[in-house]
Design a protein around this motif. Sequence first.
Motif, mmCIF file in Angstrom:
data_model
loop_
_atom_site.group_PDB
_atom_site.id
_atom_site.type_symbol
_atom_site.label_atom_id
_atom_site.label_comp_id
_atom_site.label_asym_id
_atom_site.label_seq_id
_atom_site.Cartn_x
_atom_site.Cartn_y
_atom_site.Cartn_z
ATOM 1 N N GLU A 84 6.088 15.817 -51.773
ATOM 2 C CA GLU A 84 7.356 16.405 -52.264
ATOM 3 C C GLU A 84 8.105 17.202 -51.432
ATOM 4 N N GLU A 85 9.146 16.893 -50.704
ATOM 5 C CA GLU A 85 9.723 17.725 -49.871
ATOM 6 C C GLU A 85 10.327 18.710 -50.400
ATOM 7 N N ALA A 86 11.073 18.817 -51.523
ATOM 8 C CA ALA A 86 11.637 20.097 -51.982
ATOM 9 C C ALA A 86 10.716 21.047 -52.404
ATOM 10 N N GLU A 87 9.626 20.735 -53.069
ATOM 11 C CA GLU A 87 8.590 21.671 -53.484
ATOM 12 C C GLU A 87 7.813 22.366 -52.331
ATOM 13 N N LEU A 88 7.782 21.443 -51.243
ATOM 14 C CA LEU A 88 7.258 22.201 -50.121
ATOM 15 C C LEU A 88 8.134 23.217 -49.398
ATOM 16 N N VAL A 89 9.325 22.969 -49.311
ATOM 17 C CA VAL A 89 10.494 24.076 -48.641
ATOM 18 C C VAL A 89 10.144 25.264 -49.895
ATOM 19 N N THR A 90 10.348 25.281 -51.045
ATOM 20 C CA THR A 90 10.192 26.107 -51.910
ATOM 21 C C THR A 90 8.864 27.164 -51.786
ATOM 22 N N LYS A 91 7.821 26.267 -51.625
ATOM 23 C CA LYS A 91 6.487 27.018 -51.443
ATOM 24 C C LYS A 91 6.670 27.815 -50.166
ATOM 25 N N VAL A 92 7.113 27.228 -49.137
ATOM 26 C CA VAL A 92 7.204 28.033 -47.694
ATOM 27 C C VAL A 92 8.170 29.003 -47.818
ATOM 28 N N ILE A 93 9.168 29.137 -48.306
ATOM 29 C CA ILE A 93 10.205 30.168 -48.752
ATOM 30 C C ILE A 93 9.364 31.133 -49.537
ATOM 31 N N GLU A 94 8.729 30.963 -50.587
ATOM 32 C CA GLU A 94 8.063 32.098 -51.233
ATOM 33 C C GLU A 94 7.026 32.743 -50.425
ATOM 34 N N ALA A 95 6.298 32.163 -49.720
ATOM 35 C CA ALA A 95 5.138 32.590 -48.997
ATOM 36 C C ALA A 95 5.971 33.403 -47.695
ATOM 37 N N SER A 96 7.136 33.147 -47.308
ATOM 38 C CA SER A 96 7.587 33.732 -46.160
ATOM 39 C C SER A 96 7.668 35.277 -45.953
ATOM 40 N N ALA A 97 7.854 36.047 -47.123
ATOM 41 C CA ALA A 97 7.894 37.476 -47.024
ATOM 42 C C ALA A 97 6.560 38.212 -46.853
ATOM 43 N N LYS A 98 5.492 37.420 -47.289
ATOM 44 C CA LYS A 98 4.261 38.199 -47.058
ATOM 45 C C LYS A 98 3.444 37.416 -46.063
ATOM 46 N N GLY A 99 3.787 36.139 -45.999
ATOM 47 C CA GLY A 99 2.726 35.389 -45.117
ATOM 48 C C GLY A 99 1.677 34.697 -45.915
ATOM 49 N N GLY A 100 0.805 34.031 -45.555
ATOM 50 C CA GLY A 100 -0.303 33.233 -46.365
ATOM 51 C C GLY A 100 -0.246 31.517 -46.039
ATOM 52 N N ASP A 101 -1.009 31.191 -46.766
ATOM 53 C CA ASP A 101 -1.177 29.719 -46.664
ATOM 54 C C ASP A 101 -0.491 28.915 -47.786
ATOM 55 N N VAL A 102 0.109 27.674 -47.357
ATOM 56 C CA VAL A 102 0.720 26.715 -48.336
ATOM 57 C C VAL A 102 0.047 25.393 -48.035
ATOM 58 N N ILE A 103 -0.290 24.829 -49.368
ATOM 59 C CA ILE A 103 -0.973 23.550 -49.380
ATOM 60 C C ILE A 103 0.013 22.612 -49.646
ATOM 61 N N LEU A 104 0.122 21.348 -48.610
ATOM 62 C CA LEU A 104 0.978 20.494 -48.942
ATOM 63 C C LEU A 104 1.096 19.860 -50.312
#
Length: 348
Positions: free
Chosen positions: A151-171
Amino acid sequence: MSIRTWAISFILVGSLIGLAGCAEKTNGKDVELENKVIELEKKLEEQKAAEKAERKAAEEAEAKRIAEEEAKKPKVVNVIDPNTKNIVRSLVPVDLGFGTDNEKYKQELKQWAKELARGTETTPGYDSKMILDKIDANGQVIKGKPRVVLEEAELVTKVIEASAKGGDVILPIYITESGYNTEDAAHLSEVVVATYTTKFNPSVTGRNKNIELSAIAIDNVIVGTGDIFSFNHTVGPSDEAHGYQPAQEIVNKQLVMGIGGGICQTSSTLFNAVDKLAVEYVEWHHHSLTVGYVPVGRDATVSYGGKDFQFKNTAGVPLLVKAIYNPNGTLTVEIRTSAAYQALLQKR
């Protein structure tokens, strides 16, 4: 305990011993001795408390320094494959515009997610169409492959949400199995619920061989509830390597010779059969010229790597495709299901 504290403790203990010795000699001074002991113990506790406060202040200062150093470091987002647990990509958001040009950052993430899902010219993507199960000549199920979607849109949203503090995002990968029960496979051929027959000239050997090969490819394919049937994906390349022969085909409103000509009769016969059921068309195209084997507007042209005929099984029950090639000049496609499901089937 510090050397200083040990020294003070030693002095205090010595003083207490001295006072105790005096107390043995001078019985009348017990109260004075007790007061001295209390005073010395109080000083020792005060010294310990001061040293503890000093250590705490030093620890807090060090923690603050470390936090300030960490805050200065650019945040990193690791995108992880849920199956292999490997890092697919490590992103430094600020280097890609996060915080300075968020729209540009988002667009770059969208492009990357699209390439990751769908692949590029050199790298395959995560997305893959379902390869439908099939029943062989012995009645055994030949397993295909599930549908896989990143899910491309979900991936983009998750990465943006994690961008401020950093961390892991699961595909965000979603896997869909075929919509039927394995134990039903043996019963799916029981009832014919839709059928259609087209005719061809038995003497045109090349074209007829192509019809036969494509009919064999779709024969006994199980289309579960909610499954998407793709003609091109099921039949595969209609080239010489797979036994297909030269025959006439329609290209840009002209009849030309091409490898695999004739397979559109198979796809069109399939269309006219399934069209009697409540299926949903995902992709469906007409020829640029009329064809003689089906009525006008009832054809379904296909070309591997190009136009496809796809339908989604929204008829409410699992279906079985039967393709019956008769070398005397007929092609019949039957859609079947289990007798137990017949009453549940939805038709047009």
